[in-house]
Write a protein that holds these residues in place. Structure first.
Motif, PDB file in Angstrom:
ATOM      1  N   GLU A  35      28.331  46.119  56.801  1.00 42.57           N
ATOM      2  CA  GLU A  35      29.870  45.179  57.572  1.00 42.57           C
ATOM      3  C   GLU A  35      29.791  43.817  55.968  1.00 42.57           C
ATOM      4  N   PHE A  36      28.971  43.402  55.422  1.00 44.50           N
ATOM      5  CA  PHE A  36      29.363  42.368  54.138  1.00 44.50           C
ATOM      6  C   PHE A  36      29.678  42.519  53.567  1.00 44.50           C
ATOM      7  N   VAL A  37      29.294  44.066  52.891  1.00 43.48           N
ATOM      8  CA  VAL A  37      30.277  44.523  51.845  1.00 43.48           C
ATOM      9  C   VAL A  37      31.942  45.207  52.276  1.00 43.48           C
ATOM     10  N   GLN A  38      31.951  45.521  52.884  1.00 39.19           N
ATOM     11  CA  GLN A  38      33.160  45.304  53.733  1.00 39.19           C
ATOM     12  C   GLN A  38      34.402  44.371  53.983  1.00 39.19           C
ATOM     13  N   THR A  39      33.606  43.174  53.884  1.00 42.04           N
ATOM     14  CA  THR A  39      33.852  41.855  54.293  1.00 42.04           C
ATOM     15  C   THR A  39      34.733  41.419  52.861  1.00 42.04           C
ATOM     16  N   LEU A  40      33.865  41.960  51.940  1.00 34.86           N
ATOM     17  CA  LEU A  40      34.362  41.483  50.418  1.00 34.86           C
ATOM     18  C   LEU A  40      35.999  41.997  50.425  1.00 34.86           C
ATOM     19  N   ALA A  41      36.429  42.995  50.720  1.00 34.33           N
ATOM     20  CA  ALA A  41      37.531  43.486  50.297  1.00 34.33           C
ATOM     21  C   ALA A  41      38.591  42.323  50.911  1.00 34.33           C
ATOM     22  N   ASN A  42      38.589  41.813  51.552  1.00 33.67           N
ATOM     23  CA  ASN A  42      39.172  40.548  51.893  1.00 33.67           C
ATOM     24  C   ASN A  42      39.388  39.528  51.002  1.00 33.67           C
ATOM     25  N   PRO A  43      40.334  39.632  50.215  1.00 33.59           N
ATOM     26  CA  PRO A  43      40.752  38.293  49.787  1.00 33.59           C
ATOM     27  C   PRO A  43      40.378  37.002  49.697  1.00 33.59           C
ATOM     28  N   ARG A  97      34.972  34.850  40.088  1.00 35.20           N
ATOM     29  CA  ARG A  97      34.129  34.110  40.970  1.00 35.20           C
ATOM     30  C   ARG A  97      34.794  32.434  40.724  1.00 35.20           C
ATOM     31  N   ARG A  98      35.156  32.088  39.018  1.00 33.38           N
ATOM     32  CA  ARG A  98      35.708  30.704  39.913  1.00 33.38           C
ATOM     33  C   ARG A  98      37.233  30.607  39.887  1.00 33.38           C
ATOM     34  N   GLU A  99      37.787  31.942  39.513  1.00 32.95           N
ATOM     35  CA  GLU A  99      39.252  31.347  39.622  1.00 32.95           C
ATOM     36  C   GLU A  99      39.576  32.165  41.389  1.00 32.95           C
ATOM     37  N   ILE A 100      38.854  33.433  42.461  1.00 37.51           N
ATOM     38  CA  ILE A 100      38.599  32.761  43.732  1.00 37.51           C
ATOM     39  C   ILE A 100      39.022  32.130  44.409  1.00 37.51           C
ATOM     40  N   ALA A 101      38.741  30.484  43.964  1.00 34.76           N
ATOM     41  CA  ALA A 101      38.614  29.424  44.983  1.00 34.76           C
ATOM     42  C   ALA A 101      40.300  29.096  44.983  1.00 34.76           C
ATOM     43  N   ASN A 102      40.825  29.858  44.109  1.00 36.07           N
ATOM     44  CA  ASN A 102      42.020  29.408  43.801  1.00 36.07           C
ATOM     45  C   ASN A 102      43.434  30.150  44.873  1.00 36.07           C
ATOM     46  N   GLN A 103      43.960  29.758  45.334  1.00 39.67           N
ATOM     47  CA  GLN A 103      44.666  29.594  46.335  1.00 39.67           C
ATOM     48  C   GLN A 103      45.697  30.849  46.051  1.00 39.67           C
ATOM     49  N   GLN A 104      46.797  30.529  44.890  1.00 42.51           N
ATOM     50  CA  GLN A 104      47.026  31.527  44.394  1.00 42.51           C
ATOM     51  C   GLN A 104      47.037  32.843  43.929  1.00 42.51           C
ATOM     52  N   CYS A 105      46.021  32.978  43.276  1.00 41.96           N
ATOM     53  CA  CYS A 105      45.326  33.637  42.451  1.00 41.96           C
ATOM     54  C   CYS A 105      44.630  35.047  44.174  1.00 41.96           C
ATOM     55  N   VAL A 106      44.204  33.936  45.392  1.00 37.87           N
ATOM     56  CA  VAL A 106      44.137  34.870  46.793  1.00 37.87           C
ATOM     57  C   VAL A 106      45.555  35.616  46.775  1.00 37.87           C
ATOM     58  N   GLU A 110      46.023  39.618  47.709  1.00 35.76           N
ATOM     59  CA  GLU A 110      46.652  39.682  48.390  1.00 35.76           C
ATOM     60  C   GLU A 110      47.867  40.713  48.081  1.00 35.76           C
ATOM     61  N   ASP A 111      48.786  40.492  46.929  1.00 37.20           N
ATOM     62  CA  ASP A 111      49.857  41.038  47.075  1.00 37.20           C
ATOM     63  C   ASP A 111      49.623  42.618  46.538  1.00 37.20           C
ATOM     64  N   GLN A 112      48.964  42.721  45.107  1.00 36.61           N
ATOM     65  CA  GLN A 112      49.012  43.918  44.368  1.00 36.61           C
ATOM     66  C   GLN A 112      48.083  44.292  45.503  1.00 36.61           C
ATOM     67  N   LEU A 114      48.368  44.897  49.002  1.00 36.13           N
ATOM     68  CA  LEU A 114      49.404  45.723  49.460  1.00 36.13           C
ATOM     69  C   LEU A 114      50.290  46.450  48.873  1.00 36.13           C
ATOM     70  N   LEU A 115      50.950  45.834  48.080  1.00 36.95           N
ATOM     71  CA  LEU A 115      51.328  47.261  46.693  1.00 36.95           C
ATOM     72  C   LEU A 115      50.575  48.058  46.324  1.00 36.95           C
ATOM     73  N   HIS A 116      49.754  48.113  46.157  1.00 38.03           N
ATOM     74  CA  HIS A 116      48.596  49.740  45.908  1.00 38.03           C
ATOM     75  C   HIS A 116      48.591  49.629  46.937  1.00 38.03           C
ATOM     76  N   TRP A 117      48.370  50.076  48.372  1.00 37.61           N
ATOM     77  CA  TRP A 117      48.873  51.216  49.592  1.00 37.61           C
ATOM     78  C   TRP A 117      50.372  51.162  49.165  1.00 37.61           C
ATOM     79  N   GLN A 118      51.007  50.659  49.250  1.00 38.13           N
ATOM     80  CA  GLN A 118      52.361  50.707  50.571  1.00 38.13           C
ATOM     81  C   GLN A 118      52.930  51.728  49.213  1.00 38.13           C
ATOM     82  N   HIS A 119      52.677  52.172  47.722  1.00 38.44           N
ATOM     83  CA  HIS A 119      53.141  53.403  46.617  1.00 38.44           C
ATOM     84  C   HIS A 119      52.169  54.139  46.469  1.00 38.44           C
ATOM     85  N   TYR A 120      50.655  54.491  46.654  1.00 40.24           N
ATOM     86  CA  TYR A 120      49.662  54.696  46.827  1.00 40.24           C
ATOM     87  C   TYR A 120      49.790  55.957  47.388  1.00 40.24           C
TER      88      TYR A 120
END
Length: 197
Positions: A35-43, A97-106, A110-112, A114-120
């Protein structure tokens, strides 16, 4: 240095039988780690961990390193969100780990995703259709060659057979390690036609 522990379902000590409580605790540990490993899929969850300082703690980073066993096929078949393995790999790097604290990075991640799943999905459907068409064409050609012998009465030229060394761009397949190995290649001669000009 972190002590390396064994992943939950690979503990097999045949000298002493496991009790029901040991099996239950191993199953619970497996479920919690899954369960914990799968939560890592959420930015956004990764952002939460970074903003609250978890990703700066050495014990937590060591735990993330320990969780890399989920990349093994024996364990990865249980994952519903396989992209979590990519994020688990990224979490091994301090810069991520340092950059993921930035909301713009998140937001960008997230956009990437979603785009991957749409086009995949679209590209996978197109690939499956083209593969099916190729199989159909191959089956049709095989049926034609099996049922009708080639005709040379209509003026069509006989195909020529050239014996060429394997691996020189003319023969199909992998090159042979044998120096004198040859393979038969069939090429259709172009009809005698006059140029356009």
């Amino acid at each position: 240095m972190m002590e390396r522990t064994t992943p939950p379902s690979t503990i097999t000590d045949e000298s002493s039988p496991r009790t029901a409580t040991e099996d239950k605790s191993q199953r619970l540990r497996f479920q919690i780690e899954l369960e914990f490993v799968q939560t890592l899929a959420n930015p956004h969850y990764l952002n939460f961990l970074a903003q609250n300082g978890y990703l700066k703690q050495e014990n937590f980073v060591n735990y993330l390193r320990y969780l890399l066993y989920w990349k093994e096929p024996v364990y990865s078949v249980y994952l519903k969100f396989p992209q979590c393995l990519h994020f688990l790999e990224l979490l091994q790097y301090e810069t991520f780990r340092r950059e993921i604290a930035n909301q713009q990075c998140v937001k960008f991640i997230e956009d990437q995703v979603l785009l991957h799943w749409q086009h995949y999905t679209k590209k996978r459907v197109q690939l499956q259709k083209s593969m099916q068409q190729a199989r159909d064409v191959g089956a049709t050609l095989a049926a034609r060659t099996d049922s009708t012998p080639p005709s040379t009465e209509s003026g069509a030229q006989e195909p020529t057979v050239a014996r060429t060394p394997v691996g020189h761009g003319l023969a199909a397949g992998r090159p042979s390690p044998l120096a004198g190995d040859t393979q038969t290649v069939t090429r259709q001669q172009p009809p005698n036609t006059k140029p356009f000009y």
